[in-house]
Enzyme design. Structure first.
Site, PDB file in Angstrom:
ATOM      1  N   ASN A  35      56.735 -44.081   2.657  1.00 51.09           N
ATOM      2  CA  ASN A  35      57.409 -42.837   3.040  1.00 51.09           C
ATOM      3  C   ASN A  35      56.363 -41.741   3.147  1.00 51.09           C
ATOM      4  O   ASN A  35      55.249 -41.873   2.645  1.00 51.09           O
ATOM      5  CB  ASN A  35      58.506 -42.465   2.028  1.00 51.09           C
ATOM      6  CG  ASN A  35      58.107 -42.784   0.609  1.00 51.09           C
ATOM      7  OD1 ASN A  35      57.262 -42.106   0.035  1.00 51.09           O
ATOM      8  ND2 ASN A  35      58.669 -43.846   0.050  1.00 51.09           N
ATOM      9  N   SER A  49      65.649 -42.341   3.041  1.00 48.61           N
ATOM     10  CA  SER A  49      65.638 -43.636   2.362  1.00 48.61           C
ATOM     11  C   SER A  49      66.408 -44.663   3.185  1.00 48.61           C
ATOM     12  O   SER A  49      67.487 -44.365   3.692  1.00 48.61           O
ATOM     13  CB  SER A  49      66.300 -43.435   0.994  1.00 48.61           C
ATOM     14  OG  SER A  49      66.510 -44.656   0.372  1.00 48.61           O
ATOM     15  N   GLY A  50      65.831 -45.849   3.324  1.00 47.59           N
ATOM     16  CA  GLY A  50      66.577 -46.986   3.870  1.00 47.59           C
ATOM     17  C   GLY A  50      66.859 -46.996   5.360  1.00 47.59           C
ATOM     18  O   GLY A  50      67.714 -47.749   5.817  1.00 47.59           O
ATOM     19  N   GLU A  80      61.118 -41.879  -3.354  1.00 50.25           N
ATOM     20  CA  GLU A  80      59.902 -41.374  -4.012  1.00 50.25           C
ATOM     21  C   GLU A  80      59.758 -39.845  -3.894  1.00 50.25           C
ATOM     22  O   GLU A  80      58.669 -39.310  -4.085  1.00 50.25           O
ATOM     23  CB  GLU A  80      58.654 -42.056  -3.440  1.00 50.25           C
ATOM     24  CG  GLU A  80      58.565 -43.545  -3.695  1.00 50.25           C
ATOM     25  CD  GLU A  80      58.526 -43.944  -5.175  1.00 50.25           C
ATOM     26  OE1 GLU A  80      58.531 -43.057  -6.055  1.00 50.25           O
ATOM     27  OE2 GLU A  80      58.506 -45.158  -5.429  1.00 50.25           O
ATOM     28  N   HIS A  98      52.688 -42.194   1.563  1.00 48.09           N
ATOM     29  CA  HIS A  98      52.798 -43.292   0.588  1.00 48.09           C
ATOM     30  C   HIS A  98      52.948 -44.600   1.358  1.00 48.09           C
ATOM     31  O   HIS A  98      53.860 -44.748   2.165  1.00 48.09           O
ATOM     32  CB  HIS A  98      54.008 -43.058  -0.317  1.00 48.09           C
ATOM     33  CG  HIS A  98      54.374 -44.242  -1.150  1.00 48.09           C
ATOM     34  ND1 HIS A  98      53.451 -44.969  -1.860  1.00 48.09           N
ATOM     35  CD2 HIS A  98      55.572 -44.842  -1.380  1.00 48.09           C
ATOM     36  CE1 HIS A  98      54.058 -45.965  -2.486  1.00 48.09           C
ATOM     37  NE2 HIS A  98      55.346 -45.910  -2.210  1.00 48.09           N
ATOM     38  N   HIS A 100      52.639 -49.107   1.464  1.00 51.52           N
ATOM     39  CA  HIS A 100      52.646 -50.376   0.734  1.00 51.52           C
ATOM     40  C   HIS A 100      51.630 -51.277   1.428  1.00 51.52           C
ATOM     41  O   HIS A 100      51.983 -52.287   2.027  1.00 51.52           O
ATOM     42  CB  HIS A 100      54.045 -51.007   0.782  1.00 51.52           C
ATOM     43  CG  HIS A 100      55.042 -50.348  -0.111  1.00 51.52           C
ATOM     44  ND1 HIS A 100      56.315 -50.834  -0.281  1.00 51.52           N
ATOM     45  CD2 HIS A 100      54.954 -49.259  -0.904  1.00 51.52           C
ATOM     46  CE1 HIS A 100      56.974 -50.053  -1.139  1.00 51.52           C
ATOM     47  NE2 HIS A 100      56.175 -49.080  -1.527  1.00 51.52           N
ATOM     48  N   TYR A 119      29.776 -45.011   1.389  1.00 52.51           N
ATOM     49  CA  TYR A 119      29.744 -43.578   1.095  1.00 52.51           C
ATOM     50  C   TYR A 119      30.931 -42.798   1.638  1.00 52.51           C
ATOM     51  O   TYR A 119      31.197 -41.668   1.213  1.00 52.51           O
ATOM     52  CB  TYR A 119      28.419 -42.960   1.556  1.00 52.51           C
ATOM     53  CG  TYR A 119      28.205 -42.919   3.053  1.00 52.51           C
ATOM     54  CD1 TYR A 119      28.769 -41.902   3.810  1.00 52.51           C
ATOM     55  CD2 TYR A 119      27.439 -43.887   3.702  1.00 52.51           C
ATOM     56  CE1 TYR A 119      28.578 -41.858   5.188  1.00 52.51           C
ATOM     57  CE2 TYR A 119      27.243 -43.849   5.072  1.00 52.51           C
ATOM     58  CZ  TYR A 119      27.814 -42.839   5.809  1.00 52.51           C
ATOM     59  OH  TYR A 119      27.638 -42.789   7.159  1.00 52.51           O
ATOM     60  N   HIS A 160      52.188 -51.861  -6.426  1.00 56.51           N
ATOM     61  CA  HIS A 160      53.151 -51.074  -5.669  1.00 56.51           C
ATOM     62  C   HIS A 160      52.582 -50.598  -4.320  1.00 56.51           C
ATOM     63  O   HIS A 160      53.105 -50.959  -3.271  1.00 56.51           O
ATOM     64  CB  HIS A 160      53.604 -49.877  -6.533  1.00 56.51           C
ATOM     65  CG  HIS A 160      54.618 -49.011  -5.862  1.00 56.51           C
ATOM     66  ND1 HIS A 160      55.416 -48.132  -6.551  1.00 56.51           N
ATOM     67  CD2 HIS A 160      54.956 -48.855  -4.551  1.00 56.51           C
ATOM     68  CE1 HIS A 160      56.221 -47.501  -5.705  1.00 56.51           C
ATOM     69  NE2 HIS A 160      55.953 -47.916  -4.480  1.00 56.51           N
ATOM     70  N   TYR A 215      28.715 -26.658   7.226  1.00 57.46           N
ATOM     71  CA  TYR A 215      28.348 -25.240   7.203  1.00 57.46           C
ATOM     72  C   TYR A 215      27.468 -24.912   8.405  1.00 57.46           C
ATOM     73  O   TYR A 215      27.658 -23.918   9.081  1.00 57.46           O
ATOM     74  CB  TYR A 215      27.625 -24.914   5.892  1.00 57.46           C
ATOM     75  CG  TYR A 215      27.215 -23.472   5.775  1.00 57.46           C
ATOM     76  CD1 TYR A 215      28.168 -22.463   5.639  1.00 57.46           C
ATOM     77  CD2 TYR A 215      25.867 -23.113   5.822  1.00 57.46           C
ATOM     78  CE1 TYR A 215      27.788 -21.149   5.536  1.00 57.46           C
ATOM     79  CE2 TYR A 215      25.485 -21.784   5.723  1.00 57.46           C
ATOM     80  CZ  TYR A 215      26.449 -20.810   5.587  1.00 57.46           C
ATOM     81  OH  TYR A 215      26.065 -19.501   5.499  1.00 57.46           O
TER      82      TYR A 215
HETATM   83 ZN   LIG Z   1      56.734 -47.386  -2.640  1.00 61.04          ZN
END
Ligand SMILES: [Zn+2]
Length: 227
Positions: A35, A49-50, A80, A98, A100, A119, A160, A215
């Site tokens: 999400n 959601s869903g 979440e 987020h 998975h 790096y 997760h 810079y």
């Molecule tokens: Zn999750």
């Protein structure tokens, strides 16, 4: 940071739909998993959601205030949402992603952090910590994620997924891709044996040089604009 007027929110919702579709194409989630959100003034636009990403429309994107009060949404905000709001409260984030993602989840099951294999990890603030496992959607997971984000713009959630943030959705999403690439590169390196890693001093040198060059670019752009 996005404008808090209706134009800003409209743009944020449309952007969330297009980046959500990319999540599947880029292999960072399957189905409706994962999400993302963007902050627009005192409001957070967050994926519902869903709903499968293929079916999501801009008007399905939910609005929540920074303190967690829901606006009038047709859909239910992401499970979440507490984690997204905790990150906005603790950081300067303008957007949160987020995922998975497979490489990162695999690493999370076997390591305490993603070390400095390249790096480019300075773009995430340094080696990325793995936060302890806590159930999805819980305040405990939100707290664990925020704690492990200290000084970083990315965190890995054990068994997760991962969370990245940035000043806008493009930067947050690029960081999610970078994290996945770094995890894959580290796994490839492990297949040869024990990889050499960059030290804290070497990473600090890269960060200092990157700042110096940015810079320099700003100065030369500024000088070119002068009549
Ligand atoms: Zn999750």
């Amino acid at each position: 940071m996005y404008d808090s007027d209706s134009d800003g929110l409209h743009a944020a919702r449309a952007e969330l739909v297009s980046y959500s579709a990319r999540l599947l194409d880029d292999g960072l989630a399957v189905g409706s998993a994962g999400n993302m959100s963007v902050r627009s003034g005192d409001l957070v636009a967050i994926t519902p959601s869903g709903i499968s990403y293929a079916e999501m429309r801009p008007e399905d994107v939910c609005l929540v205030t920074l303190d967690g009060t829901e606006e009038q949404n047709a859909e239910t905000p992401s499970t979440e949402t507490p984690m997204h709001l905790a990150i906005y409260a603790a950081t300067t984030a303008g957007a949160v992603v987020h995922t998975h993602s497979a490489e990162v989840i695999a690493l999370s099951a076997a390591r305490e952090e993603l070390p400095a294999i390249h790096y480019a990890i300075t773009g995430l603030g340094g080696p990325v910590r793995v936060a302890p496992y806590v159930r999805f959607g819980s305040d405990g997971l939100a707290a664990a994620a925020v704690e492990a984000l200290d000084g970083r713009s990315a965190v890995i959630l054990r068994n997760h997924g991962a969370v990245t943030y940035g000043r806008d959705l493009a930067q947050a999403y690029d960081r999610a891709l970078l994290l996945e690439w770094l995890a894959r590169t580290y796994r490839l390196a492990l297949s040869y044996g024990e990889p050499s890693l960059l030290s804290a001093a070497e990473l600090a040198e890269v960060t200092a040089e990157s700042r110096r060059r940015r810079y320099g670019e700003r100065r030369s752009t500024h000088q070119q604009r002068r009549p």
